[in-house]
Design a protein around this motif. Sequence first.
Motif, PDB file in Angstrom:
ATOM      1  N   PHE A 440     -18.243 -20.645  -8.717  1.00  0.00           N
ATOM      2  CA  PHE A 440     -18.774 -19.309  -8.415  1.00  0.00           C
ATOM      3  C   PHE A 440     -18.640 -18.333  -9.586  1.00  0.00           C
ATOM      4  N   GLY A 441     -17.640 -18.557 -10.438  1.00  0.00           N
ATOM      5  CA  GLY A 441     -17.457 -17.648 -11.565  1.00  0.00           C
ATOM      6  C   GLY A 441     -17.967 -18.211 -12.882  1.00  0.00           C
ATOM      7  N   ASN A 442     -18.689 -19.320 -12.815  1.00  0.00           N
ATOM      8  CA  ASN A 442     -19.085 -20.044 -14.021  1.00  0.00           C
ATOM      9  C   ASN A 442     -20.421 -19.527 -14.564  1.00  0.00           C
ATOM     10  N   VAL A 443     -20.347 -18.651 -15.557  1.00  0.00           N
ATOM     11  CA  VAL A 443     -21.553 -18.032 -16.129  1.00  0.00           C
ATOM     12  C   VAL A 443     -22.423 -19.083 -16.827  1.00  0.00           C
ATOM     13  N   GLU A 444     -21.768 -20.017 -17.498  1.00  0.00           N
ATOM     14  CA  GLU A 444     -22.508 -21.075 -18.209  1.00  0.00           C
ATOM     15  C   GLU A 444     -23.347 -21.908 -17.230  1.00  0.00           C
ATOM     16  N   LEU A 445     -22.738 -22.260 -16.090  1.00  0.00           N
ATOM     17  CA  LEU A 445     -23.459 -23.025 -15.067  1.00  0.00           C
ATOM     18  C   LEU A 445     -24.641 -22.222 -14.539  1.00  0.00           C
ATOM     19  N   SER A 446     -24.402 -20.949 -14.259  1.00  0.00           N
ATOM     20  CA  SER A 446     -25.476 -20.082 -13.750  1.00  0.00           C
ATOM     21  C   SER A 446     -26.614 -19.976 -14.764  1.00  0.00           C
ATOM     22  N   ASN A 447     -26.261 -19.857 -16.044  1.00  0.00           N
ATOM     23  CA  ASN A 447     -27.296 -19.744 -17.084  1.00  0.00           C
ATOM     24  C   ASN A 447     -28.135 -21.012 -17.217  1.00  0.00           C
ATOM     25  N   LYS A 448     -27.515 -22.174 -16.948  1.00  0.00           N
ATOM     26  CA  LYS A 448     -28.292 -23.431 -16.956  1.00  0.00           C
ATOM     27  C   LYS A 448     -29.373 -23.384 -15.880  1.00  0.00           C
ATOM     28  N   TYR A 449     -29.001 -22.877 -14.706  1.00  0.00           N
ATOM     29  CA  TYR A 449     -29.984 -22.749 -13.631  1.00  0.00           C
ATOM     30  C   TYR A 449     -31.071 -21.728 -14.001  1.00  0.00           C
ATOM     31  N   LEU A 450     -30.662 -20.617 -14.606  1.00  0.00           N
ATOM     32  CA  LEU A 450     -31.641 -19.604 -15.012  1.00  0.00           C
ATOM     33  C   LEU A 450     -32.599 -20.156 -16.069  1.00  0.00           C
ATOM     34  N   ASP A 451     -32.075 -20.987 -16.961  1.00  0.00           N
ATOM     35  CA  ASP A 451     -32.937 -21.646 -17.968  1.00  0.00           C
ATOM     36  C   ASP A 451     -33.996 -22.508 -17.282  1.00  0.00           C
ATOM     37  N   GLU A 452     -33.537 -23.270 -16.294  1.00  0.00           N
ATOM     38  CA  GLU A 452     -34.439 -24.163 -15.556  1.00  0.00           C
ATOM     39  C   GLU A 452     -35.511 -23.344 -14.817  1.00  0.00           C
ATOM     40  N   PHE A 453     -35.082 -22.235 -14.225  1.00  0.00           N
ATOM     41  CA  PHE A 453     -36.021 -21.351 -13.519  1.00  0.00           C
ATOM     42  C   PHE A 453     -37.068 -20.799 -14.493  1.00  0.00           C
ATOM     43  N   THR A 454     -36.598 -20.352 -15.660  1.00  0.00           N
ATOM     44  CA  THR A 454     -37.523 -19.807 -16.672  1.00  0.00           C
ATOM     45  C   THR A 454     -38.549 -20.869 -17.068  1.00  0.00           C
ATOM     46  N   ARG A 455     -38.059 -22.087 -17.295  1.00  0.00           N
ATOM     47  CA  ARG A 455     -38.975 -23.184 -17.666  1.00  0.00           C
ATOM     48  C   ARG A 455     -39.985 -23.471 -16.565  1.00  0.00           C
ATOM     49  N   SER A 456     -39.555 -23.337 -15.301  1.00  0.00           N
ATOM     50  CA  SER A 456     -40.477 -23.641 -14.192  1.00  0.00           C
ATOM     51  C   SER A 456     -41.690 -22.707 -14.204  1.00  0.00           C
ATOM     52  N   MET A 457     -41.503 -21.488 -14.695  1.00  0.00           N
ATOM     53  CA  MET A 457     -42.651 -20.577 -14.825  1.00  0.00           C
ATOM     54  C   MET A 457     -43.429 -20.854 -16.102  1.00  0.00           C
ATOM     55  N   GLU A 458     -42.694 -21.084 -17.198  1.00  0.00           N
ATOM     56  CA  GLU A 458     -43.360 -21.320 -18.491  1.00  0.00           C
ATOM     57  C   GLU A 458     -44.251 -22.565 -18.449  1.00  0.00           C
ATOM     58  N   GLU A 459     -43.801 -23.581 -17.701  1.00  0.00           N
ATOM     59  CA  GLU A 459     -44.525 -24.861 -17.709  1.00  0.00           C
ATOM     60  C   GLU A 459     -45.363 -25.086 -16.448  1.00  0.00           C
ATOM     61  N   PHE A 460     -45.500 -24.057 -15.653  1.00  0.00           N
ATOM     62  CA  PHE A 460     -46.246 -24.203 -14.402  1.00  0.00           C
ATOM     63  C   PHE A 460     -47.714 -24.521 -14.712  1.00  0.00           C
ATOM     64  N   PRO A 461     -48.325 -25.455 -13.956  1.00  0.00           N
ATOM     65  CA  PRO A 461     -49.733 -25.790 -14.232  1.00  0.00           C
ATOM     66  C   PRO A 461     -50.605 -24.535 -14.273  1.00  0.00           C
ATOM     67  N   PRO A 462     -51.417 -24.379 -15.315  1.00  0.00           N
ATOM     68  CA  PRO A 462     -52.259 -23.181 -15.419  1.00  0.00           C
ATOM     69  C   PRO A 462     -53.325 -23.143 -14.345  1.00  0.00           C
ATOM     70  N   SER A 463     -53.722 -21.920 -13.980  1.00  0.00           N
ATOM     71  CA  SER A 463     -54.822 -21.785 -13.011  1.00  0.00           C
ATOM     72  C   SER A 463     -56.138 -22.082 -13.751  1.00  0.00           C
ATOM     73  N   ASN A 464     -57.225 -22.241 -12.999  1.00  0.00           N
ATOM     74  CA  ASN A 464     -58.530 -22.549 -13.606  1.00  0.00           C
ATOM     75  C   ASN A 464     -58.968 -21.497 -14.602  1.00  0.00           C
ATOM     76  N   ASP A 465     -58.561 -20.230 -14.308  1.00  0.00           N
ATOM     77  CA  ASP A 465     -58.957 -19.128 -15.211  1.00  0.00           C
ATOM     78  C   ASP A 465     -58.334 -19.288 -16.586  1.00  0.00           C
ATOM     79  N   ASP A 466     -57.144 -19.960 -16.628  1.00  0.00           N
ATOM     80  CA  ASP A 466     -56.426 -20.049 -17.889  1.00  0.00           C
ATOM     81  C   ASP A 466     -56.808 -21.277 -18.704  1.00  0.00           C
ATOM     82  N   VAL A 467     -57.501 -22.220 -18.076  1.00  0.00           N
ATOM     83  CA  VAL A 467     -57.776 -23.488 -18.752  1.00  0.00           C
ATOM     84  C   VAL A 467     -58.888 -23.283 -19.776  1.00  0.00           C
TER      85      VAL A 467
END
Length: 467
Positions: A440-467
Amino acid sequence: MDSKKQLHIVMFPWLAYGHIMPFLQVSKFLAQKGHHIYYISTPKNISSLPKLPPHLCSNITFIPFPLPQVHGLPPGAESTSELPIHKVPYLKKAYDKLETQLTEFLKRSSQVKWIVHDFAPYWLPSVANQLGINLVFFSILCASSIAYFGPPSELLGGCRQRPEDFTVTPVWMDYPNNLAFKLHEMVSHQECMDSVSDFERAGTLLLSCNILTLRSCFEVESDALRVLSKLHQKPIVPLGLLPPSLPSDEDKGDGNWEALKKWLDSKQAKSVFYVALGSEVSMSQEFMQELAFGIEKSGLSFIWVVRNRPSVEGHLVQDIVPPGFEERVSDRGLVLRGWAPQLRVLAHSSIGGFLTHCGWSSVIEALGFGVPLILFPVGSSDLGLVARLMHGKKMGLEIERNDLDGSFTSDLVAESIKRVMVDPQGSQLRANAYAMKEIFGNVELSNKYLDEFTRSMEEFPPSNDDV
């Protein structure tokens, strides 16, 4: 960051402090990764936020939307903490009227490709759909609570219609657990429901979002996260527990900390319990007095933070501490009215227990310092479920209450406090809570999850408008 890869993200929290702060924490992380954040709330809520670190100022833009006035909402009220519970539906009506301002803003801001939203704006999917914007539902609840509420089909008119239906563990929770509401908890939650229920709001958004994210991690809630994947059939990306940072010693915002620290320094290690029932909890005078007598009967040292809630007219109610209480406990107890630097208190070596209303943020803060929990869920939302979760994991002990009306005795309060703080039967519980610091107090662990969350948006399949 390559400007082509920089995401423009709108953050749109519900109007409650317990929602606004986690949304800000995630905003700061995303901004640190080079993305541009438009943080939208009302003027008063934005003005109450802590100052941004200078290096993040260029990547976070605060957008104040004036809150439309609705009949029944006290003038000037912009958050749940300023309202008695039965006035919260009017805040939801006012929040719904932000749709026009948000739509106009999004039309002007063509670079926005993501909105990270809360449980309330059920009207958002149609707006986002028209503009080709992806949605992230960020729930500040724990995974167990969201799993308990079930799939969208259940939220949008399933078999649970009466308060009694919520007092049993649902069939889809396919692992050993004790998650269910007490009847009095469901009845009190209905007071803050609008004509569009919280279930309908959340169900509509869960159906439409591209990603569901929440304040949790596999180390604590692996079973619930697995159930969520099965129920929703879409990416479930936990954010980690978002442990808050202790204010630095230079931070002068905690005016009363020096005197409080001196008092705590005079006490033995783990000899003091801390009592705080959140900023939005409303209890009857009778219940508050019974709680006070229980605190007194425990015979242990304590700090009790008392907040008098607004009454029907918006004025503060009379003092909820029983007459003579403070004089009788003056040798071992402190009653603080209004606000206390909770993180600093919980981090102090004299604190050996936390009597909490079971808000998920408060639970995370306490276990981040290894402090065991005296669980006393009062108020609406999922507090009862959090209490059962922590009680079941033996990180806290729930004070017994009557299922129907929520009544309890001061003797049971005193008994529970002593069990958690000093009794031999509570030694395993104290050890379990202390061990949880590593998660619960592990900032490093929390940041790993936040990194993964950030990547999930960065790598999300683009919509047709963006292709």
